[in-house]
Design a protein around this motif. Structure first.
Motif, PDB file in Angstrom:
ATOM      1  N   HIS A  83       0.862  -1.180   0.000  1.00  0.00           N
ATOM      2  CA  HIS A  83       0.000   0.000   0.000  1.00  0.00           C
ATOM      3  C   HIS A  83       0.895   1.225   0.000  1.00  0.00           C
ATOM      4  CE1 HIS A  83      -3.843  -2.104   0.764  1.00  0.00           C
ATOM      5  NE2 HIS A  83      -3.049  -2.984   1.342  1.00  0.00           N
ATOM      6  N   ARG A  84       0.947   1.892  -1.108  1.00  0.00           N
ATOM      7  CA  ARG A  84       1.808   3.048  -1.214  1.00  0.00           C
ATOM      8  C   ARG A  84       1.272   4.205  -0.385  1.00  0.00           C
ATOM      9  NH1 ARG A  84       3.386   2.824  -7.662  1.00  0.00           N
ATOM     10  NH2 ARG A  84       4.759   1.012  -7.477  1.00  0.00           N
ATOM     11  N   ILE A  85       2.162   5.100  -0.046  1.00  0.00           N
ATOM     12  CA  ILE A  85       1.777   6.240   0.793  1.00  0.00           C
ATOM     13  C   ILE A  85       0.590   6.942   0.162  1.00  0.00           C
ATOM     14  CG2 ILE A  85       2.490   8.461   1.689  1.00  0.00           C
ATOM     15  CD1 ILE A  85       5.294   7.379   1.933  1.00  0.00           C
ATOM     16  N   ALA A  86      -0.495   6.967   0.901  1.00  0.00           N
ATOM     17  CA  ALA A  86      -1.742   7.542   0.405  1.00  0.00           C
ATOM     18  C   ALA A  86      -2.711   7.634   1.560  1.00  0.00           C
ATOM     19  CB  ALA A  86      -2.322   6.664  -0.703  1.00  0.00           C
ATOM     20  N   ASP A  87      -3.848   8.273   1.325  1.00  0.00           N
ATOM     21  CA  ASP A  87      -4.774   8.488   2.426  1.00  0.00           C
ATOM     22  C   ASP A  87      -5.584   7.238   2.730  1.00  0.00           C
ATOM     23  OD1 ASP A  87      -5.878   9.195  -0.153  1.00  0.00           O
ATOM     24  OD2 ASP A  87      -7.722   9.654   0.909  1.00  0.00           O
ATOM     25  N   SER A  88      -5.880   7.035   4.024  1.00  0.00           N
ATOM     26  CA  SER A  88      -6.659   5.892   4.497  1.00  0.00           C
ATOM     27  C   SER A  88      -8.013   6.394   4.973  1.00  0.00           C
ATOM     28  CB  SER A  88      -5.909   5.191   5.638  1.00  0.00           C
ATOM     29  OG  SER A  88      -6.655   4.108   6.120  1.00  0.00           O
ATOM     30  N   GLN A  93      -3.730  13.461  -1.376  1.00  0.00           N
ATOM     31  CA  GLN A  93      -3.357  12.786  -2.612  1.00  0.00           C
ATOM     32  C   GLN A  93      -4.152  11.496  -2.748  1.00  0.00           C
ATOM     33  OE1 GLN A  93       0.655  11.034  -2.345  1.00  0.00           O
ATOM     34  NE2 GLN A  93       0.707  11.734  -0.227  1.00  0.00           N
ATOM     35  N   GLY A  94      -4.012  10.819  -3.879  1.00  0.00           N
ATOM     36  CA  GLY A  94      -4.737   9.573  -4.107  1.00  0.00           C
ATOM     37  C   GLY A  94      -4.095   8.403  -3.381  1.00  0.00           C
ATOM     38  N   ARG A  95      -4.691   7.234  -3.571  1.00  0.00           N
ATOM     39  CA  ARG A  95      -4.208   6.029  -2.908  1.00  0.00           C
ATOM     40  C   ARG A  95      -3.470   5.155  -3.914  1.00  0.00           C
ATOM     41  NH1 ARG A  95      -5.060   3.841   1.899  1.00  0.00           N
ATOM     42  NH2 ARG A  95      -5.180   1.607   2.203  1.00  0.00           N
ATOM     43  N   GLY A  96      -2.493   4.401  -3.437  1.00  0.00           N
ATOM     44  CA  GLY A  96      -1.713   3.553  -4.334  1.00  0.00           C
ATOM     45  C   GLY A  96      -1.657   2.122  -3.827  1.00  0.00           C
ATOM     46  N   LEU A  97      -1.599   1.164  -4.758  1.00  0.00           N
ATOM     47  CA  LEU A  97      -1.561  -0.249  -4.385  1.00  0.00           C
ATOM     48  C   LEU A  97      -0.813  -1.050  -5.437  1.00  0.00           C
ATOM     49  CD1 LEU A  97      -2.673  -2.786  -2.759  1.00  0.00           C
ATOM     50  CD2 LEU A  97      -4.543  -2.773  -4.424  1.00  0.00           C
ATOM     51  N   VAL A  98       0.004  -1.998  -4.969  1.00  0.00           N
ATOM     52  CA  VAL A  98       0.587  -3.014  -5.843  1.00  0.00           C
ATOM     53  C   VAL A  98       0.203  -4.367  -5.257  1.00  0.00           C
ATOM     54  CG1 VAL A  98       2.678  -4.050  -6.772  1.00  0.00           C
ATOM     55  CG2 VAL A  98       2.517  -1.559  -6.532  1.00  0.00           C
TER      56      VAL A  98
END
Length: 301
Positions: free
Chosen positions: A149-154, A227-232
């Motif tokens: 979970h890349r740095i992003a808002d939860s 900012q947006g949320r990121g995921l791999v």
């Protein structure tokens, strides 16, 4: 077929996203908005001026379902209240694993008792991401899955922090250290004269943050950080498998809108459900498309 009439309980970011989408939907419609009594007089955007605003779902005429868009700590109570009044619910709880299963069982018993359906965990995670995890596991039956979970808002954590007295605005991010430990960074914009240490202690003591390494940063403006949320998401076949396979899904998205769209997709499945609690994995994918099902088959198969 008439549009499914839905009420929205809670009018934060997710509630507003659901409402905006419903205004332009052909198979779903906005029956009304449920807000706290102290929020009834707050102005709404011009697009919602003619939408009924009430303090309880039961006050909305002919509502066929409730989208629960309240903070995580209030979801269970809102679900019980709607089910007791015979109103089907769709919610996006933040629970996982055994805690989610226990919660679902509780809602299932209530839904059976009041003879209405409920769809739980119908947001992003659990929800849409759960479907992706399951699909990856079906495609690669033997193997392991990794999530970054890349740095992003939860979303759920932000809602909780905003309820702490003295917090004007908040942004919560998460990332994994090189050792795999999860850290949460909480950025808070405080009201004048508020003790930052007291706010930090209240945040760390909340159940949503227990067990995490949480660092709280007072900032002058949260809006400048959002900012947006990121995921791999990656799944690899196990060593020694018949075939070596690797699946990779990478995304950057707005969790608010993703949650809203997933909840509305779940709402399309309500008419065909018997009483009880369901997850997205219990529902045929076709039902999530509603009246667009035949079009989806032609487009995606």
């Amino acid at each position: 077929m008439d549009p499914i009439r839905l009420g929205i309980v809670g009018f934060g970011k997710v509630g507003k996203a659901c409402a905006e989408t419903l205004l332009h939907s052909k198979d779903l419609s906005l029956a009304g908005i449920v807000r706290r009594s102290e929020s009834l007089t707050l102005p709404l955007a011009e697009a919602f001026r003619k939408v009924p605003v009430v303090t309880h779902m039961a006050a909305l005429p002919r509502a066929e379902g409730a989208l629960l868009c309240v903070p995580a700590a209030q979801v269970a109570g809102a679900a019980r209240d709607c089910l007791q009044h015979g109103i089907p619910v769709i919610e996006s709880s933040v629970l996982h694993g055994e805690a989610f299963c226990a919660y679902r069982e509780t809602i299932h018993r209530l839904a059976l008792h009041h003879e209405v359906p409920a769809i739980v965990g119908a947001g992003w995670d659990p929800g849409g991401l759960s479907i992706l995890r399951s699909l990856f596991a079906l495609l690669v039956p033997q193997g392991g899955i990794e999530e970054t979970h890349r740095i992003a808002d939860s979303l759920h954590h932000i809602a909780m922090v905003r309820q702490v007295v003295g917090v004007k605005a908040a942004l919560c991010t998460e990332h994994r250290t090189s050792s795999g430990r999860r850290q949460r960074y909480v950025y808070v914009e405080l009201e004048p004269g508020v003790d930052g240490d007291r706010v930090a202690a209240a945040i760390r003591a909340d159940p949503l943050f227990l067990g995490d390494d949480t660092v709280v940063f007072p900032v002058e403006s949260v809006a400048a950080l959002e900012q947006g949320r990121g995921l791999v998401l990656e799944r690899r076949s196990a060593p020694g498998s018949v075939a070596h396979q690797r699946l990779l899904f990478e995304a950057r998205f707005d969790e608010v809108w993703t949650t809203a769209w997933m909840m509305l997709a779940a709402a399309r499945a309500l008419p065909g459900l018997r009483p009880g609690a369901y997850t997205l994995l219990d529902l045929p994918v076709r039902d999530l498309w509603g009246t667009q099902a035949d079009q989806a088959v032609r487009a995606w198969l």
